[in-house]
Design a protein around this motif. Structure first.
Motif, PDB file in Angstrom:
ATOM      1  N   LYS A   1      26.474   1.711 -10.025  1.00  0.00           N
ATOM      2  CA  LYS A   1      25.837   1.963 -11.256  1.00  0.00           C
ATOM      3  C   LYS A   1      24.686   2.908 -11.383  1.00  0.00           C
ATOM      4  N   ARG A   2      24.160   3.103 -10.213  1.00  0.00           N
ATOM      5  CA  ARG A   2      22.676   3.796 -10.176  1.00  0.00           C
ATOM      6  C   ARG A   2      22.796   5.550 -10.744  1.00  0.00           C
ATOM      7  N   HIS A   3      24.101   5.754 -10.221  1.00  0.00           N
ATOM      8  CA  HIS A   3      24.301   7.197 -10.674  1.00  0.00           C
ATOM      9  C   HIS A   3      25.392   7.505 -11.795  1.00  0.00           C
ATOM     10  N   LEU A   4      25.164   8.071 -12.830  1.00  0.00           N
ATOM     11  CA  LEU A   4      26.009   8.100 -14.052  1.00  0.00           C
ATOM     12  C   LEU A   4      27.377   8.823 -13.380  1.00  0.00           C
ATOM     13  N   SER A   5      28.571   8.273 -14.095  1.00  0.00           N
ATOM     14  CA  SER A   5      29.773   8.867 -14.017  1.00  0.00           C
ATOM     15  C   SER A   5      29.984  10.006 -14.902  1.00  0.00           C
ATOM     16  N   PRO A   6      31.016  10.943 -14.675  1.00  0.00           N
ATOM     17  CA  PRO A   6      31.184  11.986 -15.454  1.00  0.00           C
ATOM     18  C   PRO A   6      31.323  11.525 -16.928  1.00  0.00           C
ATOM     19  N   ASP A   7      31.937  10.495 -17.186  1.00  0.00           N
ATOM     20  CA  ASP A   7      32.117  10.172 -18.387  1.00  0.00           C
ATOM     21  C   ASP A   7      30.843   9.487 -19.123  1.00  0.00           C
ATOM     22  N   ASP A   8      29.965   8.881 -18.159  1.00  0.00           N
ATOM     23  CA  ASP A   8      28.709   8.318 -18.760  1.00  0.00           C
ATOM     24  C   ASP A   8      27.877   9.503 -19.347  1.00  0.00           C
ATOM     25  N   LEU A   9      28.012  10.686 -18.428  1.00  0.00           N
ATOM     26  CA  LEU A   9      27.174  11.829 -18.686  1.00  0.00           C
ATOM     27  C   LEU A   9      27.447  12.583 -19.918  1.00  0.00           C
ATOM     28  N   ALA A  10      28.909  12.518 -20.225  1.00  0.00           N
ATOM     29  CA  ALA A  10      29.493  13.179 -21.211  1.00  0.00           C
ATOM     30  C   ALA A  10      28.931  12.416 -22.678  1.00  0.00           C
ATOM     31  N   GLY A  11      28.952  11.006 -22.478  1.00  0.00           N
ATOM     32  CA  GLY A  11      28.347  10.326 -23.606  1.00  0.00           C
ATOM     33  C   GLY A  11      26.903  10.771 -23.772  1.00  0.00           C
ATOM     34  N   LEU A  12      26.168  10.627 -22.768  1.00  0.00           N
ATOM     35  CA  LEU A  12      24.611  10.984 -23.061  1.00  0.00           C
ATOM     36  C   LEU A  12      24.519  12.486 -23.711  1.00  0.00           C
ATOM     37  N   CYS A  13      25.345  13.401 -23.179  1.00  0.00           N
ATOM     38  CA  CYS A  13      25.043  14.924 -23.480  1.00  0.00           C
ATOM     39  C   CYS A  13      26.092  15.161 -25.096  1.00  0.00           C
ATOM     40  N   ALA A  14      26.709  14.277 -25.440  1.00  0.00           N
ATOM     41  CA  ALA A  14      27.032  14.157 -26.841  1.00  0.00           C
ATOM     42  C   ALA A  14      26.180  14.003 -27.837  1.00  0.00           C
TER      43      ALA A  14
ATOM     44  N   PRO B   1       0.717  -1.181  -0.003  1.00  0.00           N
ATOM     45  CA  PRO B   1      -0.125   0.065   0.050  1.00  0.00           C
ATOM     46  C   PRO B   1       0.913   1.304  -0.033  1.00  0.00           C
ATOM     47  N   ALA B   2       2.094   1.174   0.581  1.00  0.00           N
ATOM     48  CA  ALA B   2       2.930   2.265   0.494  1.00  0.00           C
ATOM     49  C   ALA B   2       3.538   2.605  -0.791  1.00  0.00           C
ATOM     50  N   GLY B   3       3.627   1.542  -1.693  1.00  0.00           N
ATOM     51  CA  GLY B   3       4.363   1.919  -2.910  1.00  0.00           C
ATOM     52  C   GLY B   3       4.595   0.809  -3.671  1.00  0.00           C
ATOM     53  N   ASP B   4       5.458   1.084  -4.753  1.00  0.00           N
ATOM     54  CA  ASP B   4       5.871  -0.162  -5.979  1.00  0.00           C
ATOM     55  C   ASP B   4       7.206   0.060  -6.019  1.00  0.00           C
ATOM     56  N   PRO B   5       8.177  -0.682  -5.133  1.00  0.00           N
ATOM     57  CA  PRO B   5       9.589  -0.565  -5.387  1.00  0.00           C
ATOM     58  C   PRO B   5      10.008  -0.952  -6.709  1.00  0.00           C
ATOM     59  N   THR B   6       9.555  -1.824  -7.344  1.00  0.00           N
ATOM     60  CA  THR B   6       9.950  -2.358  -8.861  1.00  0.00           C
ATOM     61  C   THR B   6       9.704  -1.135  -9.642  1.00  0.00           C
ATOM     62  N   LEU B   7       8.540  -0.469  -9.811  1.00  0.00           N
ATOM     63  CA  LEU B   7       8.284   0.557 -10.736  1.00  0.00           C
ATOM     64  C   LEU B   7       9.185   1.911 -10.243  1.00  0.00           C
ATOM     65  N   ASP B   8       9.542   2.020  -8.967  1.00  0.00           N
ATOM     66  CA  ASP B   8      10.189   3.115  -8.428  1.00  0.00           C
ATOM     67  C   ASP B   8      11.513   2.955  -8.933  1.00  0.00           C
ATOM     68  N   ALA B   9      11.985   1.836  -9.008  1.00  0.00           N
ATOM     69  CA  ALA B   9      13.468   1.355  -9.197  1.00  0.00           C
ATOM     70  C   ALA B   9      13.527   1.673 -10.874  1.00  0.00           C
ATOM     71  N   LEU B  10      12.653   1.100 -11.660  1.00  0.00           N
ATOM     72  CA  LEU B  10      12.906   1.333 -13.072  1.00  0.00           C
ATOM     73  C   LEU B  10      12.788   2.917 -13.421  1.00  0.00           C
ATOM     74  N   ARG B  11      11.787   3.466 -12.765  1.00  0.00           N
ATOM     75  CA  ARG B  11      11.713   4.879 -13.098  1.00  0.00           C
ATOM     76  C   ARG B  11      12.922   5.876 -12.889  1.00  0.00           C
ATOM     77  N   ALA B  12      13.551   5.378 -11.741  1.00  0.00           N
ATOM     78  CA  ALA B  12      14.643   6.201 -11.160  1.00  0.00           C
ATOM     79  C   ALA B  12      15.959   5.755 -12.165  1.00  0.00           C
ATOM     80  N   SER B  13      15.665   4.340 -12.967  1.00  0.00           N
ATOM     81  CA  SER B  13      17.104   4.282 -13.520  1.00  0.00           C
ATOM     82  C   SER B  13      16.743   5.039 -15.067  1.00  0.00           C
ATOM     83  N   PHE B  14      15.735   5.048 -15.449  1.00  0.00           N
ATOM     84  CA  PHE B  14      15.537   6.034 -16.567  1.00  0.00           C
ATOM     85  C   PHE B  14      15.736   7.532 -16.435  1.00  0.00           C
TER      86      PHE B  14
END
Ligand SMILES: [Zn+2]
Length: 337
Positions: free
Chosen positions: A290-303, A60-73
């Motif tokens: 891996k939950r948080h992008l490193s600066p190099d992952d972020l550089a890839g996304l933004c390129a 009733p408090a929430g949906d951890p699976t969906l929360d994890a997927l949303r946070a990942s995207f």
């Protein structure tokens, strides 16, 4: 993504790219780097998954699976990048890759098909045109794994992203993520496990995970060697990197990928060590970095998705997303077969 024990993984659609702090996925033959054409890419989820881990079950408090997927995207939606990845609801689709629909879907597989009572006897296992996973909901591994209690190469795959693209333009047409979850059957629970990976959904990256039971058999505690539990958000954040067009920055098998540096090699001054990047090809039990992008992952996304200057898109974001979604669907290519 593979477990640390096994070799490479996912989205194996590649050719050489310049040596940089990130590596884009490129089309075979043409070498075109892959990217989504429009800046709003919706994704769906198939929830046909027993959520064997108590930490992932809806309450009733929430949906951890969906929360994890949303946070990942959401981790791949950054101010520097012109890319939105909205959640678009549940779908019954189980097929992935070019045998599936053009809906981008996250699917939870339940164990390996070689261990599935029906799938292992079905010709789908050896027919490249038939997707056992789409029929039985298991991950289609090799026929060599049938009857085995250990099959490290195939069972080292924790998750897999299939990216369909147009080779002439590099435009991504469809991307699907398979998570190789546990099928609920007792067996070898080592790493890699005989019946799929036990995903957990603990919040709080970087903090100690609670000592919940692994709960396969009420046995080992999360974090102990025999509980091969994988953090769902950690896993999916990596796979979404493939979803947006990034490749691993290094390889554990230079025979297969001679154009990539070895993951054991050093990196130039200022670059993030391979092991600390979201797009590093291997993972480990209970890893969360891996939950948080490193600066190099972020550089890839933004390129790949540079934010146009002076966008002015603050106000009408919601409406804009809806209309772009409609355009995307209208331009959906025809199924090939
Ligand atoms: Zn990967």
């Amino acid at each position: 993504m593979r477990s640390a024990l096994a070799a490479l993984a996912a989205a194996a659609l590649a050719a050489a790219t310049p040596a940089r702090a990130f590596v884009r996925t490129t089309a075979e033959r043409t070498g075109k780097p892959l990217a989504w054409r429009f800046p709003v890419v919706p994704w769906h989820v198939n929830r046909d998954w027993p959520a064997t881990s108590p930490s992932c079950r809806p309450t009733p408090a929430g949906d951890p699976t969906l929360d994890a997927l949303r946070a990942s995207f959401a981790q791949w939606e950054q101010p520097c990048a012109n890319l939105e990845l909205p959640y678009a609801g549940e779908v019954p689709e189980l097929h992935t890759g070019d045998g599936g629909s053009y809906e981008n879907v996250v699917v939870f597989r339940r164990g390996w098909c070689s261990q599935h009572d029906q799938a292992k006897l079905d010709p789908c296992m050896s027919d490249p045109d038939v997707d056992c996973g789409g029929i039985y909901g298991c991950f289609e591994d090799s026929t060599d794994c049938i009857g085995q209690t250990s099959c490290p190469l195939d069972w080292g795959i924790v998750a897999l992203t299939s990216v369909l693209y147009d080779p002439s333009s590099g435009r991504i047409l469809d991307a699907d993520i398979e998570l190789n979850g546990w099928d609920g059957v007792a067996g070898n629970i080592g790493s890699p496990p005989q019946h799929g990976w036990y995903f957990t959904c603990y919040p709080g990256a970087g903090t100690a995970q609670p000592q919940a039971t692994c709960n396969r058999y009420g046995e080992p505690t999360a974090g102990q060697p025999d509980c091969a539990s994988m953090d769902l958000q950690n896993t999916v954040t990596h796979e979404v990197g493939h979803f947006v067009g990034l490749r691993h920055p290094c390889t554990t098998d230079r025979n297969r990928e001679p154009d990539l540096p070895s993951c054991g090699a050093g990196v130039p001054a200022g670059a993030v060590p391979f092991a600390d990047r979201t797009m590093s090809p291997t993972t480990d039990v209970l890893e969360t970095k891996k939950r948080h992008l490193s600066p190099d992952d972020l550089a890839g996304l933004c390129a790949i998705y540079p934010e146009p200057g002076g966008c002015g898109c603050g106000g009408g974001q919601g409406a804009g997303a809806v209309s772009l979604l409609a355009v995307l669907l209208a331009l959906r290519p025809r199924r090939r077969r």
